[in-house]
Design an enzyme around this catalytic site. Structure first.
Site, short mmCIF file in Angstrom:
data_model
loop_
_atom_site.label_atom_id
_atom_site.label_comp_id
_atom_site.label_asym_id
_atom_site.label_seq_id
_atom_site.Cartn_x
_atom_site.Cartn_y
_atom_site.Cartn_z
N ASP A 83 0.82 -1.21 0.00
CA ASP A 83 0.00 0.00 0.00
C ASP A 83 0.85 1.26 0.00
O ASP A 83 0.41 2.31 -0.46
CB ASP A 83 -0.93 -0.02 1.22
N LEU B 39 -7.04 6.38 3.26
CA LEU B 39 -7.23 7.45 2.27
C LEU B 39 -6.02 7.63 1.36
O LEU B 39 -6.04 8.52 0.51
CB LEU B 39 -7.52 8.78 3.00
N ARG B 40 -4.98 6.79 1.53
CA ARG B 40 -3.81 6.94 0.69
C ARG B 40 -4.17 6.68 -0.78
O ARG B 40 -3.62 7.35 -1.68
CB ARG B 40 -2.70 5.99 1.13
N ALA B 41 -5.07 5.77 -1.03
CA ALA B 41 -5.46 5.48 -2.41
C ALA B 41 -6.08 6.70 -3.07
O ALA B 41 -5.83 6.97 -4.25
CB ALA B 41 -6.44 4.30 -2.44
N VAL C 284 -3.19 9.20 -3.88
CA VAL C 284 -2.33 8.74 -4.97
C VAL C 284 -3.07 8.81 -6.30
O VAL C 284 -2.50 9.26 -7.31
CB VAL C 284 -1.83 7.31 -4.70
#
Length: 668
Positions: free
Chosen positions: A191, A272-274, A277
């Site tokens: 991830d 919330l990293r997706a 990115v």
């Protein structure tokens, strides 16, 4: 200077080329992880990337590649400082690198000769404003991967060790390549990479022929071949430079941001990293295509690169993206504005990748066998619905859902690679002593170094001033942590194990132990025995995913050649000891202890067990015998192996806890 294979000469590599380009346009995307079979030009393309990136200006003489006006450990450089222009660096981090090599450490020569605590920059400092490349990143120690990803996300590296306190900029593009057959990265580490690309050799014979043709031309005359691609390389450099200038002007509307959020929610990704990115990659793609606003097509491309690896929940899941769901969320009602023209067939990454690009994969510098096929969305083997309790010989039985097993370890203290299973002297862990330095690497034990130097100060002429050190005074810290091991399963697949309930229980226990081995970074192997012989079903590997698939296909039936199984396991361990002498094995024998192959089966089994015990192999016997009347043969086998013995029902950590609690209550 050696000539590298041109970036634009790699055939049919749109997905990988595009991902690499996007993360160089906007390093905040978070780097690229390239997964694929061997011989698919992964390393070739990454090494070629530095050749098409625009050169950078750095302060002359600065060890940290600082811009004019930046602060570095070497000084605060004014805006009018002398500058020099140089190509972008590609820094390769070897799998066996130590933490000192990555972060930097005390300059030993200055410390010993002058008594000065001076910082010697590591690979992170060298990679600042460049590319940090890790080949076989899945084999890198987890703590180093965490360290790299943290530095890439924060843009800075802080070193507090050995009397040195330094903080410096560390903004770089992190690129990792890996072959999934050698083991997976943990989902938490997956991830942390911004984008992921799956590559495979092209199956079109014409494309494969073109790959070979170009490779042979390059090998025959690297300079001439590179010169023939000079113009596409310059055009690619100019386009990257233009996209970098434009990326700050690209508008990401509220509607586009909401669409990205809907996509990430629809694919059920964690955190919330997706979202971040995907948004950054969409903006970079818009700039790459020369637009100042993000379109639905930019979001589609970004999602295809940013989301697949974030849907994994355990190592038996395969990364992938449901294209139908992607189309459903994005919709296709509104017409898209004109996009980038068709890419030059001689250069990758000229525009958005097509669906066929994604399915066909990347190019290969060499031929390679088909990559292993993994069921999409796999959560573990599905349960067999056949009603019969006794399957026919050769019919596999599926495992149930895995559980958390007890921790089984190798006795003693080893010196293998860092992991999470058995005690060992490692590069990380708690400090337990000191040793003389025998070469570069390792953490300095300052107190023990001073103690070693103290008795010699008078002989060295010291009356005042700093302590006078000699090379023989240097002491390095000895640390104790945990190591990874080779877990070799030796599984009885004979007729006495063939009852559906028993074989399902056996496979579930092994699957649970496989999951545990994955989490503890072990290598695993699988030996099975049934009928008249033993078979090495899976040579030792880091890929527990492959081991789980081999376990799925494991049939049962026939007689029990227990001795042959043990001797095959001994032979596998002998070969692995020659290949990797530091990695200690743990042999897990899964059987009911019966030996029914040959008239002297019991005696031969005892001799094989005693042979393994004589080799000092740590073993575990998982007793599969059940029923009211038990013969206790597995326990006898454990005695001959000098192994730990446990019933299959006690492999589960919860079962052991329950048994201990029950025993305590009974005693009370």
């Amino acid at each position: 200077m050696p000539t590298h294979y041109p970036f634009s000469a790699v055939v049919s590599s749109d997905d990988m080329a595009l991902a690499l380009v996007l993360t160089t346009i906007s390093p905040e995307v978070g780097g690229v992880l390239v997964r694929g079979e061997k011989g698919t030009a992964k390393s070739t393309m990454v090494r070629a990337l530095a050749g098409v990136l625009p050169p950078i200006d750095v302060v002359a003489g600065d060890r940290f590649a600082s811009r004019p006006g930046e602060t570095s450990p070497d000084g605060d450089w004014p805006l009018d400082a002398a500058i020099e222009t140089r190509p972008v660096r590609l820094v390769e981090l070897p799998v066996g690198a130590t933490e000192d090599r990555v972060l930097g450490s005390l300059h030993l020569s200055r410390a010993l000769s002058d008594g000065v605590a001076e910082y010697e920059p590591g690979l992170l400092a060298r990679a600042h404003r460049g590319i940090l490349y890790v080949d076989e990143v899945n084999l890198l120690h987890d703590h180093l991967v965490d360290l790299l990803l943290d530095a890439a996300a924060m843009g800075r590296s802080t070193v507090e060790r050995d009397g040195v306190s330094v903080e410096h900029a560390a903004r770089f593009v992190l690129v990792g390549t890996m072959n999934p057959e050698e083991g997976e990265l943990r989902p938490q580490l997956l991830d942390r990479f911004g984008l992921t690309v799956e590559v495979a050799a092209p199956r079109d014979p014409a494309l494969r022929a073109e790959v070979v043709r170009r490779r042979m031309a390059f090998d025959a005359s690297p300079e001439a071949f590179a010169a023939s691609y000079a113009e596409p390389e310059r055009a690619l450099t100019d386009r990257i430079a233009g996209a970098r200038k434009l990326v700050g002007e690209v508008e990401l509307s509220d509607d586009s941001l909401l669409t990205i959020a809907e996509l990430c929610a629809a694919f059920d990704v964690d955190g919330l990293r997706a979202d971040l990115v995907t948004a950054r990659a969409a903006v970079a793609h818009a700039a790459w295509c020369g637009r100042t606003s993000v379109t639905r097509d930019d979001i589609r491309v970004a999602a295809r690169l940013a989301l697949p690896h974030r849907r994994r929940r355990n190592p038996f899941d395969a990364p992938g993206l449901d294209e139908e769901l992607l189309d459903q969320v994005l919709g296709d009602d509104d017409p898209e504005p004109p996009t980038d023209p068709e890419p030059d067939p001689d250069g990758p990454g000229g525009g958005e990748p097509t669906d066929s690009d994604s399915s066909e994969g990347s190019s290969a510098e060499e031929g390679s066998p088909d990559a292993p096929v993994v069921e999409k969305g796999r959560q573990g083997p599905s349960r067999d619905q056949a009603p019969a309790d006794q399957p026919s010989a050769g019919t596999p039985v599926a495992a149930g859902a895995p559980y958390r097993p007890r921790l089984f370890t190798v006795a003693g203290t080893g010196a293998g690679e860092s992991g999470r299973r058995s005690r060992a002297v490692t590069e990380t862990g708690r400090r337990v002593g000191a040793r003389k330095s025998q070469g570069p690497g390792g953490s300095i034990h300052l107190l023990e170094t001073l103690r070693a130097a103290a008795p010699h100060q008078h002989a060295r002429g010291r009356t005042s001033g700093p302590v006078r050190f000699a090379e023989q005074d240097l002491r390095l810290a000895t640390r104790e942590g945990r190591e990874s091991n080779l877990v070799l399963f030796c599984v009885d697949a004979s007729g006495s194990m063939a009852a559906r309930k028993r074989m399902e229980q056996v496979k579930t226990a092994i699957l649970s132990l496989l999951l545990d081995a994955y989490q503890r970074r072990d290598k695993v192997g699988l030996v099975t025995f049934r009928g008249a012989a033993a078979d090495l079903a899976l040579p030792p590997t880091h890929s527990v995913e492959i081991a789980a698939r081999r376990l799925d296909d494991l049939p049962a039936g026939g007689r029990t050649p227990l001795a042959e199984g043990l001797l095959e396991a001994a032979d596998v361990l002998r070969r692995e000891r020659l290949r990797d002498p530091r990695r200690r094995p743990l042999l897990v024998v899964v059987t009911d202890g019966r030996a029914t192959h040959g008239s002297e089966a019991v005696a031969r089994s005892r001799q094989a067990a005693e042979h393994l015990a004589g080799q000092g192999v740590s073993s575990l016997v998982v007793d599969c015998e059940d029923g009211r009347f038990r013969m206790g043969l597995a326990a006898t086998l454990a005695d001959h192996l000098q192994a730990e013995h446990t019933a299959i029902g006690q492999v589960s950590a919860a079962a052991l806890t329950h048994a201990v609690r029950t025993a305590r209550e009974g005693a009370a």
